[in-house]
Structure formats: structure tokens, C-alpha cells
Design a protein around this motif. Sequence first.
Motif, PDB file in Angstrom:
ATOM      1  N   TYR A  18     -30.171  20.176  15.049  1.00 16.62           N
ATOM      2  CA  TYR A  18     -28.954  20.860  14.627  1.00 16.62           C
ATOM      3  C   TYR A  18     -29.220  22.113  13.808  1.00 16.62           C
ATOM      4  CZ  TYR A  18     -26.889  16.600  16.302  1.00 16.62           C
ATOM      5  OH  TYR A  18     -26.537  15.557  17.096  1.00 16.62           O
ATOM      6  N   LYS A  19     -30.441  22.305  13.347  1.00 13.92           N
ATOM      7  CA  LYS A  19     -30.744  23.521  12.598  1.00 13.92           C
ATOM      8  C   LYS A  19     -30.664  24.715  13.540  1.00 13.92           C
ATOM      9  CE  LYS A  19     -34.657  23.197  10.616  1.00 13.92           C
ATOM     10  NZ  LYS A  19     -35.916  22.987   9.924  1.00 13.92           N
ATOM     11  N   GLY A  20     -30.051  25.808  13.064  1.00 17.95           N
ATOM     12  CA  GLY A  20     -29.981  27.009  13.891  1.00 17.95           C
ATOM     13  C   GLY A  20     -28.654  27.720  13.742  1.00 17.95           C
ATOM     14  N   TRP A  71     -21.976  30.201  12.639  1.00 17.37           N
ATOM     15  CA  TRP A  71     -22.508  29.120  11.810  1.00 17.37           C
ATOM     16  C   TRP A  71     -24.013  29.288  11.634  1.00 17.37           C
ATOM     17  CZ3 TRP A  71     -20.309  23.670  11.758  1.00 17.37           C
ATOM     18  CH2 TRP A  71     -18.948  23.666  12.022  1.00 17.37           C
ATOM     19  N   LYS A  72     -24.477  28.990  10.460  1.00 16.33           N
ATOM     20  CA  LYS A  72     -25.916  28.882  10.197  1.00 16.33           C
ATOM     21  C   LYS A  72     -26.125  27.497   9.604  1.00 16.33           C
ATOM     22  CE  LYS A  72     -30.119  30.400   9.180  1.00 16.33           C
ATOM     23  NZ  LYS A  72     -31.159  30.108  10.071  1.00 16.33           N
ATOM     24  N   ARG A 101     -23.382  27.447   6.555  1.00 12.94           N
ATOM     25  CA  ARG A 101     -22.744  28.696   6.132  1.00 12.94           C
ATOM     26  C   ARG A 101     -21.954  29.230   7.316  1.00 12.94           C
ATOM     27  NH1 ARG A 101     -24.891  31.288   1.464  1.00 12.94           N
ATOM     28  NH2 ARG A 101     -26.741  30.218   0.734  1.00 12.94           N
ATOM     29  N   LEU A 102     -20.723  29.651   7.059  1.00 10.82           N
ATOM     30  CA  LEU A 102     -19.866  30.199   8.099  1.00 10.82           C
ATOM     31  C   LEU A 102     -19.396  31.583   7.695  1.00 10.82           C
ATOM     32  CD1 LEU A 102     -19.429  27.218   9.156  1.00 10.82           C
ATOM     33  CD2 LEU A 102     -17.133  27.940   9.604  1.00 10.82           C
ATOM     34  N   SER A 116     -15.968  33.940   4.131  1.00 15.30           N
ATOM     35  CA  SER A 116     -17.196  33.159   4.219  1.00 15.30           C
ATOM     36  C   SER A 116     -16.960  31.767   3.666  1.00 15.30           C
ATOM     37  CB  SER A 116     -18.319  33.825   3.426  1.00 15.30           C
ATOM     38  OG  SER A 116     -18.621  35.078   3.980  1.00 15.30           O
ATOM     39  N   TYR A 117     -17.714  30.812   4.185  1.00 18.69           N
ATOM     40  CA  TYR A 117     -17.601  29.418   3.784  1.00 18.69           C
ATOM     41  C   TYR A 117     -19.001  28.832   3.605  1.00 18.69           C
ATOM     42  CZ  TYR A 117     -12.953  30.071   5.781  1.00 18.69           C
ATOM     43  OH  TYR A 117     -11.700  30.538   6.081  1.00 18.69           O
TER      44      TYR A 117
END
Length: 160
Positions: free
Chosen positions: A37-39, A59-60, A72-73, A83-84
Motif C-alpha cells: 500500500y505504500k506509494g 494520495w501519498k 497525505r492528501l 491538504s489532509y
Amino acid sequence: MDWPSLLVGGIIGGIVSYIVAFIFMSISMISMIRNPYKGTYYSYHLSTIDDKTVTAHKWKIYRKLTGEIGVRLCELNHDSPLSYKGTLRVKERYIYVHLMGVNHAEEMFAIFPEPIDRVIKCVHGILSAISMDKNPWSGKELLVDKELSGEEAKNNLGSR
């Protein structure tokens, strides 16, 4: 024994026990994290205002130093993007995401079914939010591994 020796020994013992506990907690958290799921991903949902415009986010997903999975969005199609930041966890074959606005008072929750192969290509889920004007909202959310056009996103959102 004098007080300074006892005090230094107590401080050193406390620090060592904290470090050992942190290492064990990190190892147990890391073993639970699913690396696929990383990416970088992209999400799409219909606007909370007119229900015709597609809102897009980049998404990060990354691993935090504490062992949690961080998210992070950033909005893609706005003049002043919001940003979120938040966390992601996987439990009982579902992906749960909790997000908070970085510079604004908005909170969002997303739930996606975990893909069987644990690779996110195109996953349909649900997004619930308390908007900046304090109104509840929920709707379909699409999480994909590549950027889509507005029309492609609309077609995918309507297909489920």
C-alpha cells in the motif's frame, strides 16, 4: 549510595526501558504493515456541492516512524487546494482511512474493501465527511493507482 547516583541510575533505567519498549512496539507494528500500500494513488468522488463535478485527490501512503501507516492528501482540481493528513489501517479485509484537514477544519473517513491480491488498482469505497460548513456528507469514493480524467472517474464512480 548518594542521591545523584540514584537519580542518574533511575533516569538511565527509564530511558533504556522506554527505548526497548519502543523497539518492540515498532517491530510488532512493522510486521503488521502491508508494504504493497505504500506509494502514490489518486481518489475521486462527486463534489459535495453540485454532485456533478468530480473532486480529485492525490494520495501519498507511507510508513511513519511510529510504525503506523500515514496518509497525505492534496486536492488536484482546485485553485486553492486543501491538504489532509491522517492514518490508514487494515483490519478484517477492509482499509480504514481517517483524515484531518491540515489548515482547515474538515474531517473525513474512507473505507475500502481490501483487494484480494493486496494491490490497489481500482477500488470502490465510501467516503464520509463533516464539511467545513459542519454538514455531514457521504458518497462513493474511487481509489486508483493512476490519474484519471474527469470523465473516466465519473464513469468508474457510476459503474458500481
